[in-house]
Design an enzyme around this catalytic site. Structure first.
Site, PDB file in Angstrom:
ATOM      1  CG  HIS A 187      -0.927   6.368   4.315  1.00 62.26           C
ATOM      2  ND1 HIS A 187      -2.310   6.309   4.295  1.00 62.26           N
ATOM      3  CD2 HIS A 187      -0.601   7.253   5.279  1.00 62.26           C
ATOM      4  CE1 HIS A 187      -2.786   7.115   5.225  1.00 62.26           C
ATOM      5  NE2 HIS A 187      -1.771   7.703   5.843  1.00 62.26           N
TER       6      HIS A 187
ATOM      7  N   GLY B  22      -4.473  -4.388   9.805  1.00 67.44           N
ATOM      8  CA  GLY B  22      -4.766  -3.102  10.432  1.00 67.44           C
ATOM      9  C   GLY B  22      -4.962  -1.982   9.418  1.00 67.44           C
TER      10      GLY B  22
ATOM     11  CG  ASN C 160      -1.790   1.237   1.303  1.00 66.14           C
ATOM     12  OD1 ASN C 160      -2.457   1.581   0.327  1.00 66.14           O
ATOM     13  ND2 ASN C 160      -1.814   1.913   2.440  1.00 66.14           N
TER      14      ASN C 160
HETATM   15  C1  GAR Z   1      -2.349   8.813  -2.971  1.00 62.43           C
HETATM   16  O1  GAR Z   1      -1.789   9.930  -2.324  1.00 62.43           O
HETATM   17  C2  GAR Z   1      -2.464   7.658  -2.006  1.00 62.43           C
HETATM   18  O2  GAR Z   1      -1.415   7.559  -1.102  1.00 62.43           O
HETATM   19  C3  GAR Z   1      -3.742   7.999  -1.309  1.00 62.43           C
HETATM   20  O3  GAR Z   1      -4.599   8.403  -2.334  1.00 62.43           O
HETATM   21  C4  GAR Z   1      -3.820   9.067  -3.333  1.00 62.43           C
HETATM   22  C5  GAR Z   1      -4.181   8.491  -4.678  1.00 62.43           C
HETATM   23  O4  GAR Z   1      -3.725   9.295  -5.723  1.00 62.43           O
HETATM   24  N1  GAR Z   1      -4.223   6.872  -0.564  1.00 62.43           N
HETATM   25  C6  GAR Z   1      -4.760   6.970   0.634  1.00 62.43           C
HETATM   26  O5  GAR Z   1      -4.979   8.026   1.188  1.00 62.43           O
HETATM   27  C7  GAR Z   1      -5.142   5.642   1.261  1.00 62.43           C
HETATM   28  N2  GAR Z   1      -5.402   5.801   2.647  1.00 62.43           N
HETATM   29  P1  GAR Z   1      -4.019   8.906  -7.246  1.00 62.43           P
HETATM   30  O6  GAR Z   1      -5.493   8.541  -7.382  1.00 62.43           O
HETATM   31  O7  GAR Z   1      -3.668  10.138  -8.028  1.00 62.43           O
HETATM   32  O8  GAR Z   1      -3.137   7.761  -7.608  1.00 62.43           O
END
Ligand code: GAR
Length: 189
Positions: free
Chosen positions: A105, A139, A103
């Protein structure tokens, strides 16, 4: 070549970075989403298989989780990458692919887990935040950290601007981490 299934929910700029970076170490074999996300356009243009599994189409979270595990497994991945997938992966997915799910984040975990990491970092007034790539466990954003990169919070930053700068760093971090995972372990756990 390691086979990678990418999961997303939104714009998919991280997925696009993975698609642009595919090389001898890994190849994206399918992209899945929990909604008709804009991020599905890029893989579809490349002719890659995509699948969409909305939670609301399933009677409960458990059956959604099993359906997701089955959809992913159909593409026989070595690695599963959650790249902006805004749902917690369940026990069926983890039982099948545990240790091979990554993942990304938008914060320096363990700081600011959850769905509003950038907003939470701004609200806390930190001067530095960043991005984390980690292995997924049961988690919420708790699995072992593989790599991190920091991004300064600038005066006047709002959530949109800060998140865009984090994503620039995050794309490189994710690609580099996946290359090193798939080259050092040849994609087989
Ligand atoms: C990214 O910053 C990723 O880390 C976050 O969503 C964005 C997706 O960007 N994920 C989370 O917050 C998960 N908890 P994208 O759609 O431009 O690839």
């Amino acid at each position: 070549v390691a086979r990678v299934v990418v999961l997303l929910s939104g714009t998919g700029s991280l997925c696009a970075a993975l698609l642009a970076a595919q090389q001898t170490a890994f190849t994206v074999v399918a992209v899945g989403a929990d909604r008709e996300a804009p991020g599905l356009a890029a893989p579809r243009e490349l002719g890659l298989p995509t699948f969409v599994l909305p939670l609301r189409d399933h009677p409960d979270r458990g059956s959604w989780d099993v359906a997701l595990a089955t959809a992913i497994a159909a593409h026989e991945p070595d690695w599963v990458v959650s790249a902006g997938f805004m749902k917690l992966l369940g026990p069926a997915v983890l039982a099948r692919f545990g240790g091979r799910v990554v993942n990304t984040h938008p914060a320096l975990l363990p700081a600011f887990p959850g769905a509003h990491a950038v907003r939470d970092a701004l609200a806390a007034g930190v001067r530095t935040t960043g991005a984390t790539v980690h292995l997924v466990d049961e988690g919420l954003d708790t699995g072992p950290v593989l790599a991190q990169t920091s991004v300064p919070v600038l005066p006047g930053d709002d959530e949109t601007h800060l998140h865009e700068r984090i994503k620039v760093a995050e794309r490189t971090l994710l690609v580099d981490t996946l290359v090193s995972l798939t080259s050092s372990r040849s994609g087989t756990p």
